[in-house]
Design an enzyme around this catalytic site. Structure first.
Site, PDB file in Angstrom:
ATOM      1  N   GLY A   1       0.435  -0.932   0.192  1.00 33.13           N
ATOM      2  CA  GLY A   1       0.312   0.030  -0.008  1.00 33.13           C
ATOM      3  C   GLY A   1       1.090   1.178  -0.031  1.00 33.13           C
ATOM      4  O   GLY A   1       0.326   2.255   1.168  1.00 33.13           O
TER       5      GLY A   1
ATOM      6  N   MET B   1      -4.613  -7.339  -7.032  1.00 22.62           N
ATOM      7  CA  MET B   1      -3.287  -8.549  -7.637  1.00 22.62           C
ATOM      8  C   MET B   1      -4.979  -9.516  -7.728  1.00 22.62           C
ATOM      9  O   MET B   1      -4.554 -10.572  -8.894  1.00 22.62           O
ATOM     10  CB  MET B   1      -2.731  -9.860  -7.577  1.00 22.62           C
ATOM     11  CG  MET B   1      -1.781  -8.642  -5.789  1.00 22.62           C
ATOM     12  SD  MET B   1      -0.313  -7.898  -7.391  1.00 22.62           S
ATOM     13  CE  MET B   1      -0.079  -9.160  -8.160  1.00 22.62           C
ATOM     14  N   ARG B   2      -5.711  -8.451  -8.008  1.00 25.46           N
ATOM     15  CA  ARG B   2      -7.259  -9.324  -9.335  1.00 25.46           C
ATOM     16  C   ARG B   2      -7.536  -8.829 -10.164  1.00 25.46           C
ATOM     17  O   ARG B   2      -7.180  -7.826 -10.505  1.00 25.46           O
ATOM     18  CB  ARG B   2      -7.790 -10.207  -8.071  1.00 25.46           C
ATOM     19  CG  ARG B   2      -7.425 -10.527  -7.195  1.00 25.46           C
ATOM     20  CD  ARG B   2      -8.242 -11.478  -6.027  1.00 25.46           C
ATOM     21  NE  ARG B   2      -7.935 -12.001  -5.229  1.00 25.46           N
ATOM     22  CZ  ARG B   2      -7.502 -12.951  -5.173  1.00 25.46           C
ATOM     23  NH1 ARG B   2      -8.347 -14.030  -5.440  1.00 25.46           N
ATOM     24  NH2 ARG B   2      -6.884 -13.315  -4.086  1.00 25.46           N
ATOM     25  N   VAL B   3      -8.068  -9.849 -11.500  1.00 28.67           N
ATOM     26  CA  VAL B   3      -8.123  -8.894 -12.873  1.00 28.67           C
ATOM     27  C   VAL B   3      -9.919  -8.963 -12.116  1.00 28.67           C
ATOM     28  O   VAL B   3     -10.682  -9.391 -11.887  1.00 28.67           O
ATOM     29  CB  VAL B   3      -8.505  -9.985 -14.139  1.00 28.67           C
ATOM     30  CG1 VAL B   3      -9.081  -9.580 -15.212  1.00 28.67           C
ATOM     31  CG2 VAL B   3      -6.706  -9.898 -14.002  1.00 28.67           C
ATOM     32  N   LEU B   4     -10.377  -7.704 -12.696  1.00 26.82           N
ATOM     33  CA  LEU B   4     -11.832  -6.650 -12.215  1.00 26.82           C
ATOM     34  C   LEU B   4     -12.764  -8.034 -13.390  1.00 26.82           C
ATOM     35  O   LEU B   4     -12.562  -7.508 -15.065  1.00 26.82           O
ATOM     36  CB  LEU B   4     -12.377  -6.221 -12.356  1.00 26.82           C
ATOM     37  CG  LEU B   4     -10.899  -5.165 -11.189  1.00 26.82           C
ATOM     38  CD1 LEU B   4     -11.929  -3.164 -11.266  1.00 26.82           C
ATOM     39  CD2 LEU B   4     -11.487  -6.346 -10.091  1.00 26.82           C
TER      40      LEU B   4
ATOM     41  N   ASN C   1      -5.657   2.447 -13.075  1.00 33.61           N
ATOM     42  CA  ASN C   1      -5.008   1.784 -11.888  1.00 33.61           C
ATOM     43  C   ASN C   1      -3.084   1.790 -11.692  1.00 33.61           C
ATOM     44  O   ASN C   1      -3.368   2.889 -13.651  1.00 33.61           O
ATOM     45  CB  ASN C   1      -4.929  -0.793 -12.810  1.00 33.61           C
ATOM     46  CG  ASN C   1      -3.615  -0.742 -12.434  1.00 33.61           C
ATOM     47  OD1 ASN C   1      -3.980  -0.964 -10.915  1.00 33.61           O
ATOM     48  ND2 ASN C   1      -3.212  -1.384 -13.242  1.00 33.61           N
TER      49      ASN C   1
ATOM     50  N   HIS D   1       0.103   0.988 -13.066  1.00 33.12           N
ATOM     51  CA  HIS D   1       1.111  -0.367 -13.401  1.00 33.12           C
ATOM     52  C   HIS D   1       2.794   0.175 -13.758  1.00 33.12           C
ATOM     53  O   HIS D   1       2.774   1.068 -14.308  1.00 33.12           O
ATOM     54  CB  HIS D   1       0.393  -0.885 -15.093  1.00 33.12           C
ATOM     55  CG  HIS D   1       1.628  -2.189 -15.579  1.00 33.12           C
ATOM     56  ND1 HIS D   1       1.267  -3.357 -14.633  1.00 33.12           N
ATOM     57  CD2 HIS D   1       2.706  -2.301 -16.489  1.00 33.12           C
ATOM     58  CE1 HIS D   1       1.894  -4.618 -15.357  1.00 33.12           C
ATOM     59  NE2 HIS D   1       2.830  -3.688 -16.157  1.00 33.12           N
TER      60      HIS D   1
ATOM     61  N   VAL E   1      -5.725  -6.985 -19.352  1.00 35.93           N
ATOM     62  CA  VAL E   1      -5.259  -6.763 -18.891  1.00 35.93           C
ATOM     63  C   VAL E   1      -4.027  -5.969 -18.772  1.00 35.93           C
ATOM     64  O   VAL E   1      -3.433  -6.119 -19.861  1.00 35.93           O
ATOM     65  CB  VAL E   1      -4.300  -8.044 -18.180  1.00 35.93           C
ATOM     66  CG1 VAL E   1      -3.104  -7.825 -17.100  1.00 35.93           C
ATOM     67  CG2 VAL E   1      -5.383  -8.970 -17.362  1.00 35.93           C
TER      68      VAL E   1
ATOM     69  N   GLU F   1       5.830   6.543  -9.368  1.00 33.51           N
ATOM     70  CA  GLU F   1       4.145   6.209  -9.223  1.00 33.51           C
ATOM     71  C   GLU F   1       3.613   6.420  -8.665  1.00 33.51           C
ATOM     72  O   GLU F   1       3.040   7.311  -8.402  1.00 33.51           O
ATOM     73  CB  GLU F   1       3.934   4.711  -8.887  1.00 33.51           C
ATOM     74  CG  GLU F   1       4.786   3.435  -9.611  1.00 33.51           C
ATOM     75  CD  GLU F   1       4.127   1.941  -8.864  1.00 33.51           C
ATOM     76  OE1 GLU F   1       3.969   1.988  -7.916  1.00 33.51           O
ATOM     77  OE2 GLU F   1       4.880   0.816  -9.589  1.00 33.51           O
TER      78      GLU F   1
HETATM   79  C1  GRF Z   1       2.845  -1.156  -7.644  1.00 31.36           C
HETATM   80  O1  GRF Z   1       4.333  -1.351  -8.724  1.00 31.36           O
HETATM   81  C2  GRF Z   1       2.106  -0.971  -8.838  1.00 31.36           C
HETATM   82  O2  GRF Z   1       2.678  -0.211  -9.818  1.00 31.36           O
HETATM   83  C3  GRF Z   1       1.617  -1.994  -8.819  1.00 31.36           C
HETATM   84  O3  GRF Z   1       1.945  -3.361  -8.201  1.00 31.36           O
HETATM   85  C4  GRF Z   1       2.588  -2.420  -7.043  1.00 31.36           C
HETATM   86  C5  GRF Z   1       2.087  -1.869  -5.262  1.00 31.36           C
HETATM   87  O4  GRF Z   1       2.671  -1.415  -4.746  1.00 31.36           O
HETATM   88  N1  GRF Z   1       0.418  -2.339  -9.536  1.00 31.36           N
HETATM   89  P1  GRF Z   1       1.994  -0.232  -2.977  1.00 31.36           P
HETATM   90  O5  GRF Z   1       1.276  -1.922  -2.386  1.00 31.36           O
HETATM   91  O6  GRF Z   1       1.618   0.214  -4.049  1.00 31.36           O
HETATM   92  O7  GRF Z   1       3.141  -0.701  -2.444  1.00 31.36           O
END
Ligand code: GRF
Length: 202
Positions: free
Chosen positions: A12, A92-95, A109, A111, A146, A176
């Site tokens: 998170g 970690m799941r596809v909607l 999202n 990525h 995806v 990010e």
């Molecule tokens: C990130 O690297 C994001 O790009 C990917 O999952 C990771 C989540 O990181 N989708 P965090 O749980 O926000 O630290």
């Protein structure tokens, strides 16, 4: 107040970046609820510490997506909490369709690669294995494929000769934490529109 919901399965750090940015910039954005498919997700702790409503909703029997009834439950809880924009932050799941149809063009999202390169899992490792000189991260709208939806923002980082998957991921995550909160802000301010695959920012 513009209300968002965050779905997270892991540590998170993006959730934290969103929380901090909203506070620092004093934005009229509220995190209505944080949902997780993983009872151990540190994201849930982070939400609690900030006084944000957070819930673990068991995902059901599948590994890569939510059971249909569970998906309905996620949608229900998000709607009950007034969520206008769903932000996936390491979920970690596809909607599937039910979910996507309930929030048309209202799910985003983050990525960890420069899409369309390296969709899917461990994109930072894919980048190292492929030998690219640059990678980065992408905020995009979520659609059925995806990591295929229209791209909102991207940021670039170099891949260094002695990078490990961990050092590269770390460098990507720093970016990010900048572009994800910014993308949310732009959407909340009504400055983002989609036309076909293209996203326009006013
Ligand atoms: C990130 O690297 C994001 O790009 C990917 O999952 C990771 C989540 O990181 N989708 P965090 O749980 O926000 O630290």
């Amino acid at each position: 107040m513009f209300t968002i919901g965050v779905l997270a399965s892991g540590k998170g750090s993006n959730l934290q970046a969103i929380i901090d940015y909203i506070k620092e910039e004093n934005l009229p954005i509220k995190i209505g609820v944080v949902l997780s498919d993983n009872p151990e997700a540190y994201a849930l702790e982070r939400a609690k510490k900030e006084g944000i409503k957070s819930l673990y909703i068991p995902p059901g029997k599948y590994k890569t997506f939510l059971e249909p009834d569970v998906e309905k439950k996620y949608v229900e809880v998000l709607k009950e909490n007034g969520v206008e924009l769903v932000c996936l932050a390491g979920f970690m799941r596809v909607l599937k369709k039910t979910f996507l149809k309930s929030f048309p063009q209202r799910i985003i999202n983050i990525h960890p690669s420069l899409l369309p390169a390296f969709p899917g899992l461990e994109a930072w490792k894919q980048a190292i294995d492929y030998g690219v000189r640059f990678s980065g991260c992408t905020v995009h709208f979520v659609e059925e494929g995806v990591d295929t939806g229209p791209i909102i923002l991207q940021a670039v980082v170099p891949v260094l000769p002695d990078d490990t998957p961990e050092t590269l991921h770390q460098r990507i995550q720093e970016k990010e934490h900048i572009i994800y909160p910014l993308a949310i802000r732009l959407i909340a301010e009504g400055r983002v529109s989609i036309s076909g695959r293209k996203v326009y920012i006013k």
